[in-house]
Design an enzyme around this catalytic site. Structure first.
Site, PDB file in Angstrom:
ATOM      1  N   LEU A 200     131.461  53.853 -18.760  1.00 26.05           N
ATOM      2  CA  LEU A 200     132.608  54.677 -18.389  1.00 26.05           C
ATOM      3  C   LEU A 200     133.742  53.723 -18.048  1.00 26.05           C
ATOM      4  O   LEU A 200     133.512  52.665 -17.453  1.00 26.05           O
ATOM      5  CB  LEU A 200     132.303  55.562 -17.169  1.00 26.05           C
ATOM      6  CG  LEU A 200     131.338  56.732 -17.319  1.00 26.05           C
ATOM      7  CD1 LEU A 200     131.180  57.434 -15.969  1.00 26.05           C
ATOM      8  CD2 LEU A 200     131.802  57.716 -18.369  1.00 26.05           C
ATOM      9  N   ASP A 201     134.969  54.077 -18.409  1.00 26.83           N
ATOM     10  CA  ASP A 201     136.105  53.250 -18.030  1.00 26.83           C
ATOM     11  C   ASP A 201     136.199  53.159 -16.510  1.00 26.83           C
ATOM     12  O   ASP A 201     135.759  54.064 -15.784  1.00 26.83           O
ATOM     13  CB  ASP A 201     137.406  53.831 -18.587  1.00 26.83           C
ATOM     14  CG  ASP A 201     137.483  53.758 -20.095  1.00 26.83           C
ATOM     15  OD1 ASP A 201     136.769  52.927 -20.685  1.00 26.83           O
ATOM     16  OD2 ASP A 201     138.257  54.541 -20.685  1.00 26.83           O
ATOM     17  N   ARG A 202     136.813  52.099 -16.043  1.00 29.75           N
ATOM     18  CA  ARG A 202     136.907  51.860 -14.600  1.00 29.75           C
ATOM     19  C   ARG A 202     137.541  53.032 -13.864  1.00 29.75           C
ATOM     20  O   ARG A 202     137.100  53.412 -12.771  1.00 29.75           O
ATOM     21  CB  ARG A 202     137.715  50.582 -14.357  1.00 29.75           C
ATOM     22  CG  ARG A 202     137.831  50.190 -12.899  1.00 29.75           C
ATOM     23  CD  ARG A 202     138.496  48.832 -12.765  1.00 29.75           C
ATOM     24  NE  ARG A 202     138.569  48.414 -11.368  1.00 29.75           N
ATOM     25  CZ  ARG A 202     138.956  47.208 -10.988  1.00 29.75           C
ATOM     26  NH1 ARG A 202     139.299  46.307 -11.890  1.00 29.75           N
ATOM     27  NH2 ARG A 202     139.001  46.901  -9.707  1.00 29.75           N
TER      28      ARG A 202
END
Length: 320
Positions: free
Chosen positions: A146-148
Site C-alpha cells: 500500500l502506498d505510504r
C-alpha cells in the site's frame, strides 16, 4: 553452510562470508527479503549495494534484488558490519489494528503516513516494526503493498505456503480489493471501467512516478459512485482488477478526477485548502478485501472502516 575468513579484527568486525542453502521455508522469496531476514540489523542500503556490486550471488551467479529463490539454491552472503551486540534496537516495535489473524496470515488496518517497508529514505515501515514486536514469529512477509499515504487493509503472510498462495491469488485476480477515494469533481457515471495502460518513470530528482502510456502495462480499475458533494467533490469506490503501482491514483487523475490530498497526481491548491482545515493526508483507503484463504480456500470478506479524519471530512462537506 561454509564460512570463509573475514578481514582483520575491529571493535565490531563484519561477519564472515556465508554460503546459505535455501530450504522450503524460503522458496519463492525475493533475495533482498531473504537477506533482510538473515542479516538482521544491517542497513537496507548496505544490502542493496552488495547486490548491485555483485557481492551477493546465487549459485555463483550475479542476480537482481527481485530474483526469487528456489529450494537448493546456494546464496553467497558477503560480510556485513553489524551493530554492536549491546546497541539499542534500531526499529521501534509496534502492533497495528488486527482485522484478521490465524496461523497462516495476518491482516492489519494500516494507518496513513506509515510506509509498509523501509527503503527510499524510510528507515523502517510496518513490516519491520511488526517483526520487532513479534521476535518469536518464524516468518512475517508482506503479500502486497500500500502506498505510504494510503490507509486500510494490508495482508501479511506468516507461512511460506500462505505467501505463495496470496501471490497466486493476486496474480490471477482471484480476489477483490476495494478502496474508497474522495475525488475532486462531479463524477458522472454510476459505474465505470477505466482501462488505461500504465508506465513507471523516474523524475530528474529520482522520484518514482507513473503515467498513462500505451507502452505501459495493462491496468483495469472499476469505479463506482458512492456520493456527490455539491458538484465539487465525489466519494467513489475503486475496485482493482490489476495491481499496478499507483494505479487508482493515476487512473482517477488521468480521467480528470484527482484524489484529494494526493501529493503526486493531485491538485496542490486543493491539498493546501484541506490541510488548513486539518486534513493532512491523501483520501484513499483500502476498505474491503474478498479473497480465498491461501491455505484453506475458504472465502474471507474483510473490512476496515474509514479513519476518523476521513469521516470528519465527509461530514464537513455534507454540511456545506
Amino acid at each position: 553452510m561454509r564460512k570463509e575468513s573475514s578481514p582483520g579484527a575491529s571493535p565490531n568486525p563484519p561477519v564472515a562470508v556465508r554460503l546459505v542453502e535455501v530450504t522450503d521455508e524460503h522458496e519463492g522469496q525475493r533475495v533482498d527479503n531473504f537477506l533482510f531476514r538473515i542479516c538482521k540489523g544491517v542497513p537496507k542500503s548496505h544490502v542493496y549495494k552488495a547486490i548491485r556490486d555483485g557481492n551477493v550471488r546465487v549459485n555463483k551467479g550475479r542476480i537482481q534484488a527481485d530474483h526469487r529463490l528456489e529450494i537448493g539454491d546456494v546464496v553467497r552472503v558477503p560480510p556485513f558490519r553489524l551493530p554492536a551486540a549491546d546497541a539499542p534496537r534500531a526499529v521501534p516495535p509496534a502492533e497495528f489494528p488486527v482485522v484478521y489473524e490465524d496461523e497462516g496470515m495476518l491482516v492489519v488496518d494500516k494507518p496513513a503516513g506509515i510506509a509498509v517497508h523501509g527503503g527510499s529514505g524510510v528507515a523502517f515501515g510496518v513490516i519491520e516494526r511488526l517483526r520487532a514486536a513479534r521476535p518469536q514469529a518464524p516468518m512475517l512477509e508482506l503479500a502486497h503493498r500500500l502506498d505510504r499515504e494510503t490507509s486500510g487493509l494490508l495482508m501479511i503472510a506468516k507461512k511460506r505456503k500462505a505467501l505463495l498462495g496470496l501471490h497466486h491469488m493476486l496474480r490471477e485476480g482471484l480476489g477483490s480489493k476495494r478502496y474508497y477515494a474522495l475525488v475532486q469533481g462531479d463524477w458522472v457515471n454510476d459505474r465505470q471501467h477505466i482501462k488505461l495502460p500504465l508506465l513507471k518513470w523516474t523524475t530528474a530528482s529520482g522520484e518514482r512516478r507513473v503515467r498513462v502510456d500505451r507502452e505501459g502495462q495493462t491496468a483495469h480499475t472499476i469505479v463506482t459512485l458512492k456520493k456527490r458533494f455539491g458538484g465539487a467533490y465525489s466519494l467513489v469506490e475503486a475496485e482493482l482488477r490489476t495491481g499496478r503501482t499507483h494505479q487508482i491514483r493515476v487512473h482517477l487523475a488521468s480521467s480528470g478526477f484527482p484524489i484529494v490530498g494526493d501529493d503526486k497526481y493531485g491538485d496542490d491548491e486543493v491539498r493546501a485548502h484541506f490541510a488548513r482545515q486539518g486534513f493532512n493526508r491523501m483520501f484513499l483507503h483500502a476498505h474491503q478485501l474478498t479473497i480465498p484463504h491461501p491455505l484453506t480456500g475458504e472465502t474471507l470478506e474483510l473490512r476496515a472502516p474509514l479513519p476518523p479524519a476521513c469521516e470528519e471530512l465527509l461530514n464537513t462537506l455534507e454540511s456545506v
